[in-house]
Design a protein around this motif. Structure first.
Motif, PDB file in Angstrom:
ATOM      1  N   ASN A  10       0.834  -1.204   0.000  1.00  0.00           N
ATOM      2  CA  ASN A  10       0.000   0.000   0.000  1.00  0.00           C
ATOM      3  C   ASN A  10       0.872   1.258   0.000  1.00  0.00           C
ATOM      4  O   ASN A  10       0.539   2.248  -0.653  1.00  0.00           O
ATOM      5  N   LEU A  11       1.997   1.217   0.701  1.00  0.00           N
ATOM      6  CA  LEU A  11       2.943   2.327   0.649  1.00  0.00           C
ATOM      7  C   LEU A  11       3.491   2.476  -0.769  1.00  0.00           C
ATOM      8  O   LEU A  11       3.589   3.584  -1.298  1.00  0.00           O
ATOM      9  N   TYR A  12       3.840   1.362  -1.385  1.00  0.00           N
ATOM     10  CA  TYR A  12       4.327   1.356  -2.768  1.00  0.00           C
ATOM     11  C   TYR A  12       3.280   1.972  -3.688  1.00  0.00           C
ATOM     12  O   TYR A  12       3.597   2.808  -4.546  1.00  0.00           O
ATOM     13  N   LEU A  13       2.029   1.582  -3.499  1.00  0.00           N
ATOM     14  CA  LEU A  13       0.930   2.114  -4.303  1.00  0.00           C
ATOM     15  C   LEU A  13       0.782   3.617  -4.099  1.00  0.00           C
ATOM     16  O   LEU A  13       0.664   4.377  -5.065  1.00  0.00           O
ATOM     17  N   ALA A  14       0.814   4.076  -2.865  1.00  0.00           N
ATOM     18  CA  ALA A  14       0.715   5.514  -2.573  1.00  0.00           C
ATOM     19  C   ALA A  14       1.870   6.264  -3.238  1.00  0.00           C
ATOM     20  O   ALA A  14       1.660   7.334  -3.842  1.00  0.00           O
ATOM     21  N   ASN A  15       3.072   5.710  -3.154  1.00  0.00           N
ATOM     22  CA  ASN A  15       4.223   6.347  -3.788  1.00  0.00           C
ATOM     23  C   ASN A  15       4.088   6.376  -5.309  1.00  0.00           C
ATOM     24  O   ASN A  15       4.459   7.357  -5.950  1.00  0.00           O
ATOM     25  N   GLN A  65      -7.301  -7.502   0.205  1.00  0.00           N
ATOM     26  CA  GLN A  65      -6.834  -6.304   0.899  1.00  0.00           C
ATOM     27  C   GLN A  65      -7.424  -5.050   0.249  1.00  0.00           C
ATOM     28  O   GLN A  65      -7.944  -5.107  -0.858  1.00  0.00           O
ATOM     29  N   ALA A  66      -7.303  -3.932   0.931  1.00  0.00           N
ATOM     30  CA  ALA A  66      -7.878  -2.667   0.464  1.00  0.00           C
ATOM     31  C   ALA A  66      -6.760  -1.727  -0.001  1.00  0.00           C
ATOM     32  O   ALA A  66      -5.947  -1.279   0.821  1.00  0.00           O
ATOM     33  N   PRO A  67      -6.705  -1.413  -1.302  1.00  0.00           N
ATOM     34  CA  PRO A  67      -5.679  -0.495  -1.787  1.00  0.00           C
ATOM     35  C   PRO A  67      -6.024   0.961  -1.483  1.00  0.00           C
ATOM     36  O   PRO A  67      -7.199   1.337  -1.472  1.00  0.00           O
ATOM     37  N   VAL A  68      -4.996   1.764  -1.236  1.00  0.00           N
ATOM     38  CA  VAL A  68      -5.200   3.199  -1.072  1.00  0.00           C
ATOM     39  C   VAL A  68      -5.670   3.742  -2.426  1.00  0.00           C
ATOM     40  O   VAL A  68      -5.060   3.476  -3.453  1.00  0.00           O
TER      41      VAL A  68
END
Length: 146
Positions: A10-15, A65-68
């Motif tokens: 999720n951090l990777y996705l946000a970035n 899971q829930a993605p940002v």
């Protein structure tokens, strides 16, 4: 999926979401002799980033899971920093891209290791593909300014 892997993805996705906007910023504001080359390359990079965003979010959903999926949360999570809306030289653009790609290589390797440790070969394979792309891009960017 382990909690640590989910949080890292999720951090990777946000970035990636912040990087998508950052690449547009560079695309619009790059100046200098390499404008035409970089303008086209940056468009290619933000198009690819959009594909990665979609694939990572869909992988998270596929494993329950829930993605940002909103900018407020993405900006709160992200470690990638946005750029100001101002002209940037071709040289500064490439140097910034090199630093970002080096970050993506480290971050992607970490996800592969977490996925392997969690026995999630599908996620490891997905991120190994990204790793190969980033390593090739880093070589090309460094060759461009050599």
């Amino acid at each position: 999926m382990s909690k640590k892997l989910y949080e890292k993805m999720n951090l990777y996705l946000a970035n990636q979401e912040v990087a998508y906007i950052k690449l547009h910023n560079l695309h619009w504001y790059v100046k200098g002799r390499s404008f035409f080359t970089l303008h086209a390359k940056l468009e290619e990079l933000y198009d690819r980033t959009a594909e990665i965003i979609d694939a990572v979010a869909e992988r998270l959903l596929a494993v329950g899971q829930a993605p940002v999926a909103n900018m407020k949360e993405a900006l709160a999570l992200a470690t990638i920093k946005e750029l100001a809306d101002k002209p940037i030289s071709s040289e500064e653009t490439v140097q910034g891209l090199i630093a970002d790609v080096e970050y993506w290589i480290r971050d992607t390797k970490e996800i592969v290791e977490l996925a392997d440790a969690a026995g999630d070969g599908v996620t490891a394979d997905q991120f190994n593909d990204y790793l190969g792309e980033y390593q090739k891009l880093l070589w090309m960017l460094k060759s461009y300014i050599a």
